[in-house]
Design a protein around this motif. Structure first.
Motif, PDB file in Angstrom:
ATOM      1  N   ARG A  10      -3.805   4.311  -7.677  1.00 20.32           N
ATOM      2  CA  ARG A  10      -4.634   2.313  -7.511  1.00 20.32           C
ATOM      3  C   ARG A  10      -3.195   1.495  -6.910  1.00 20.32           C
ATOM      4  O   ARG A  10      -1.912   1.391  -7.906  1.00 20.32           O
ATOM      5  CB  ARG A  10      -5.173   1.677  -9.098  1.00 20.32           C
ATOM      6  CG  ARG A  10      -5.463   0.596  -8.371  1.00 20.32           C
ATOM      7  CD  ARG A  10      -6.166  -0.547  -9.681  1.00 20.32           C
ATOM      8  NE  ARG A  10      -6.844   0.561 -10.785  1.00 20.32           N
ATOM      9  CZ  ARG A  10      -8.427   0.837 -10.341  1.00 20.32           C
ATOM     10  NH1 ARG A  10      -9.220  -0.289  -9.630  1.00 20.32           N
ATOM     11  NH2 ARG A  10      -8.983   1.356 -10.919  1.00 20.32           N
TER      12      ARG A  10
ATOM     13  N   THR B 278      -6.294   2.029   1.042  1.00 21.90           N
ATOM     14  CA  THR B 278      -7.462   1.698   0.101  1.00 21.90           C
ATOM     15  C   THR B 278      -7.745   2.654   0.292  1.00 21.90           C
ATOM     16  O   THR B 278      -7.347   3.161  -1.405  1.00 21.90           O
ATOM     17  CB  THR B 278      -7.518   0.100  -0.143  1.00 21.90           C
ATOM     18  OG1 THR B 278      -6.993  -0.542   0.230  1.00 21.90           O
ATOM     19  CG2 THR B 278      -7.977   0.315  -1.618  1.00 21.90           C
TER      20      THR B 278
ATOM     21  N   GLY C 128      -8.950  -7.879  -2.345  1.00 27.45           N
ATOM     22  CA  GLY C 128      -8.225  -6.557  -2.948  1.00 27.45           C
ATOM     23  C   GLY C 128      -7.560  -7.339  -4.760  1.00 27.45           C
ATOM     24  O   GLY C 128      -7.406  -6.999  -5.611  1.00 27.45           O
TER      25      GLY C 128
ATOM     26  N   MET D 219       0.949  -1.548  -0.231  1.00 28.10           N
ATOM     27  CA  MET D 219      -0.028   0.384   0.056  1.00 28.10           C
ATOM     28  C   MET D 219       0.852   0.925   0.302  1.00 28.10           C
ATOM     29  O   MET D 219       0.825   2.089  -0.699  1.00 28.10           O
ATOM     30  CB  MET D 219      -1.345   0.173   1.051  1.00 28.10           C
ATOM     31  CG  MET D 219      -1.678  -0.597   1.334  1.00 28.10           C
ATOM     32  SD  MET D 219      -2.833  -0.824  -0.623  1.00 28.10           S
ATOM     33  CE  MET D 219      -3.611   0.808  -0.336  1.00 28.10           C
TER      34      MET D 219
ATOM     35  N   ALA E 286     -11.618  -4.548  -0.820  1.00 25.53           N
ATOM     36  CA  ALA E 286     -10.545  -4.503  -0.365  1.00 25.53           C
ATOM     37  C   ALA E 286     -10.326  -5.219   1.472  1.00 25.53           C
ATOM     38  O   ALA E 286      -9.441  -5.263   1.713  1.00 25.53           O
ATOM     39  CB  ALA E 286      -9.925  -3.254  -0.174  1.00 25.53           C
TER      40      ALA E 286
ATOM     41  N   GLU F  43      -7.266  -1.796   4.387  1.00 26.10           N
ATOM     42  CA  GLU F  43      -8.393  -1.468   4.139  1.00 26.10           C
ATOM     43  C   GLU F  43      -8.652   0.475   4.092  1.00 26.10           C
ATOM     44  O   GLU F  43      -8.890   1.104   3.191  1.00 26.10           O
ATOM     45  CB  GLU F  43      -9.338  -1.953   3.877  1.00 26.10           C
ATOM     46  CG  GLU F  43     -11.120  -1.644   4.022  1.00 26.10           C
ATOM     47  CD  GLU F  43     -11.713  -2.493   4.150  1.00 26.10           C
ATOM     48  OE1 GLU F  43     -13.225  -1.827   3.859  1.00 26.10           O
ATOM     49  OE2 GLU F  43     -11.718  -3.485   4.615  1.00 26.10           O
TER      50      GLU F  43
END
Length: 435
Positions: A153, A143, A339, A26, A405, A140
């Motif tokens: 993304r 995200t 995800g 991430m 996600a 999450e």
């Protein structure tokens, strides 16, 4: 028997390492500016947030169980989310990314070393599961933070190629009335959060609920009909939110000619009609319901439709499942989680995951708002992470089911998510009940 009583040390560390791998994915590729981001009430600086994860692991296990001194003398002053006000987190003397990753690695290595050659006691296993799931929740949040900030993304190593095109899934199903034991049973085999404790009887009247969540096309009809401009569709709180926000369409939508485009992370794409509506708040969901002559389900109705067992005569049985499809853990066939698709799929996808009543995607794809306020179940007592649920009681609304996600190991048919009714950034949509 709670699964934490039978978890092995290798199982626990495998989950922690997997959660950490997602965290690192991430933040991969983000520069110093992106790691701090703008000062917004709905996000944290990512650099602060990943350090907080290491602090959380250390606080509950290395320091809480073992009484060790902190690996960083300034850890509490930097990363204790209960003591460090949100608005000040951009002003802290945060370590560099390299130093933060070193701190994270040091904590995780210590967590592995303390289990080397032995199996954990039940309370240890519970805490290892807790800190790992806490990291999953933050992944999450990372995200939708990247979505909020228009960052690229993320790239996940396990992502699947292509899209699941399956079309719409209209119509309602009948759910029979009966007595539902809302919440988790004391002999649950999955991890149970404090706000799921414990199962208690709730009488459910028969109702009709949608087979699938509301789609983009269905929500677009409301927008085109002037739904955001018609006060009768909004209650007093909804009208106040409208006035404050100035919203006249969903947050990431943009009109181009006669069509809608939607921003997905850092790029615009055509609105996909059969995907579930996402990034919609509780006020918007309820306004759509009034416009359509529908309503949101209560969380008890949602749980009954998702995992309640069905009697041969169509009534609600006294037993229920862990997941809509049964007891098997979620996988890529049953639900859109983890995800793997890097976004939503059409609402008709994953028929293998249908509930006993014929509801689809009760787990995965989008979180679903319910009508219910987030309140404690009877006899509630906070668990080790005392700040997890109790401070939010009475101020937020319950969401159920998980999103694309959400990590599969976290969500069940009893899991309760909770956010303020104004939040549009979270991965939330909604399913409706016949009024």
């Amino acid at each position: 028997m709670d699964a934490t009583r039978t978890a092995t040390g290798s199982d626990l560390m495998a989950a922690l390492k997997d959660a950490r791998a997602r965290t690192l994915e991430m933040v991969d590729g983000l520069d110093d500016e992106a790691l701090m981001g703008p000062r917004l009430s709905i996000v944290n600086p990512l650099l602060w947030e990943i350090g907080h994860l290491a602090w959380f692991h250390e606080h509950f296990i290395l320091r809480g169980l073992d009484g060790r001194p902190p690996l960083r003398a300034d850890a509490d002053a930097l990363y204790d989310s209960a003591a460090v006000p949100h608005a000040t987190r951009w002003d802290l003397p945060l370590p560099s990314l390299a130093e933060t990753l070193g701190y994270m690695d040091g904590v995780q290595s210590a967590l592995a070393a303390r289990l080397d050659g032995r199996e954990p006691e039940p309370h240890e296993a519970y805490l290892y599961r807790l800190v790992g799931l806490h990291e999953d929740m933050h992944a999450e949040a990372f995200t939708y933070t990247r979505q909020t900030l228009g960052q690229p993304r993320p790239t996940f190593a396990a992502a699947l190629a292509g899209e699941a095109e399956a079309g719409p899934h209209p119509g309602d199903v009948d759910v029979g009335g009966g007595l539902l034991r809302l919440g988790a049973e004391r002999d649950a085999t999955h991890f149970v959060f404090d706000n799921e404790k414990w199962a208690h009887p709730v009488e459910i009247a028969p109702f009709r609920i949608a087979r699938a969540p509301v789609t983009n096309a269905e929500f677009a009809a409301f927008v085109e009909d002037g739904g955001y401009r018609e006060p009768r569709h909004w209650d007093e709180a909804g009208r106040a939110w409208l006035a404050e926000s100035g919203a006249d369409h969903p947050i990431y939508w943009r009109r181009v000619g006669n069509d809608w485009m939607v921003r997905e992370f850092d790029a615009d794409a055509p609105l996909k009609p059969h995907r579930p509506m996402i990034h919609v708040n509780w006020h918007e969901a309820r306004a759509w319901c009034r416009w359509a002559g529908r309503r949101l389900p209560s969380e008890a109705e949602w749980e009954a439709a998702a995992i309640g067992a069905r009697e041969p005569d169509g009534g609600l049985a006294a037993t229920k499942r862990t997941y809509p499809w049964g007891e098997a853990a979620p996988d890529r066939i049953l639900a859109n989680l983890d995800g793997l698709r890097l976004g939503t799929v059409d609402v008709a996808a994953h028929p293998e995951g249908d509930s006993p009543w014929g509801c689809r995607q009760m787990i995965g794809n989008v979180w679903e708002w319910t009508e219910s306020p987030f309140l404690p179940y009877p006899g509630f007592a906070p668990d080790a992470y005392a700040e997890y649920s109790e401070p939010s009681f009475g101020t937020r609304k319950v969401l159920r089911g998980g999103a694309w996600a959400t990590r599969a190991r976290m969500v069940t048919g009893m899991y309760r998510n909770f956010f303020g009714p104004e939040r549009r950034d979270v991965l939330a949509g909604f399913r409706t009940v016949a009024a």
